[in-house]
Design a protein around this motif. Structure first.
Motif, PDB file in Angstrom:
ATOM      1  N   SER A  93     -49.320  20.521 -29.216  1.00 50.39           N
ATOM      2  CA  SER A  93     -49.733  19.627 -28.140  1.00 50.39           C
ATOM      3  C   SER A  93     -48.520  18.978 -27.495  1.00 50.39           C
ATOM      4  O   SER A  93     -47.549  18.642 -28.180  1.00 50.39           O
ATOM      5  CB  SER A  93     -50.665  18.543 -28.693  1.00 50.39           C
ATOM      6  N   GLN A 146     -47.354  16.526 -23.752  1.00 51.82           N
ATOM      7  CA  GLN A 146     -47.792  15.842 -22.545  1.00 51.82           C
ATOM      8  C   GLN A 146     -47.353  16.609 -21.302  1.00 51.82           C
ATOM      9  O   GLN A 146     -46.368  17.373 -21.337  1.00 51.82           O
ATOM     10  CB  GLN A 146     -47.223  14.427 -22.510  1.00 51.82           C
ATOM     11  N   THR A 191     -53.103  24.692 -20.543  1.00 51.73           N
ATOM     12  CA  THR A 191     -53.791  24.639 -21.831  1.00 51.73           C
ATOM     13  C   THR A 191     -54.585  25.911 -22.054  1.00 51.73           C
ATOM     14  O   THR A 191     -55.405  26.306 -21.223  1.00 51.73           O
ATOM     15  CB  THR A 191     -54.723  23.426 -21.886  1.00 51.73           C
ATOM     16  N   THR A 233     -51.802  22.989 -25.958  1.00 50.92           N
ATOM     17  CA  THR A 233     -52.613  21.956 -25.327  1.00 50.92           C
ATOM     18  C   THR A 233     -51.704  20.997 -24.577  1.00 50.92           C
ATOM     19  O   THR A 233     -50.785  20.421 -25.172  1.00 50.92           O
ATOM     20  CB  THR A 233     -53.446  21.191 -26.356  1.00 50.92           C
ATOM     21  N   SER A 271     -51.673  17.623 -22.324  1.00 49.98           N
ATOM     22  CA  SER A 271     -52.478  16.462 -21.945  1.00 49.98           C
ATOM     23  C   SER A 271     -51.867  15.758 -20.736  1.00 49.98           C
ATOM     24  O   SER A 271     -50.652  15.733 -20.557  1.00 49.98           O
ATOM     25  CB  SER A 271     -52.585  15.490 -23.115  1.00 49.98           C
TER      26      SER A 271
END
Length: 122
Positions: free
Chosen positions: A11, A13, A87, A119, A121
């Motif tokens: 993950s 950002q 993603t 992923t 975000s």
């Protein structure tokens, strides 16, 4: 028999960077690629490399870089300026053949990795 082993997902950002790796134990493939599949969407090509010739999907040009280290039997995908729309589950694909045409054609690659989740975000 395991042909391709991916690593490096996770993950991050939006705006961040990540590098995926794909190792082919004991074998150097001529044609290799990264493809991805987001939930509810079809699998799509991201980047491919054949004899040093690279091809990128329009959506990742200028942000992603594919490279291959034959001495380590490893394929890389360096991803930067990541966006939430990046993603997806990312798959490494490979084939001993030297492909000359469209490198993202469905069913082209004989061997696939298990996939690694990326992923991003917002």
């Amino acid at each position: 028999q395991v042909h391709l082993v991916e690593s490096g997902g996770g993950s991050v950002q939006a705006g961040g960077s990540m590098t995926l790796s794909c190792t082919a134990p004991g074998y150097t493939y001529t044609s290799m690629a990264w493809l991805r599949q987001a939930p509810g969407r079809e699998r799509e090509g991201v980047a491919a490399i054949v004899d040093g010739r690279t091809t990128y999907a329009d959506s990742v040009k200028g942000r992603f870089t594919i490279s291959k280290d034959d001495a380590k039997n490893t394929l890389y995908l360096q991803m930067s300026s990541l966006k939430p729309e990046d993603t997806a589950m990312y798959y490494c694909a490979a084939d001993p053949s030297r492909f000359l045409g469209w490198l993202f054609a469905p069913g082209l690659y004989r061997y696939w990795g298990q996939g690694t989740q990326v992923t991003v975000s917002s």
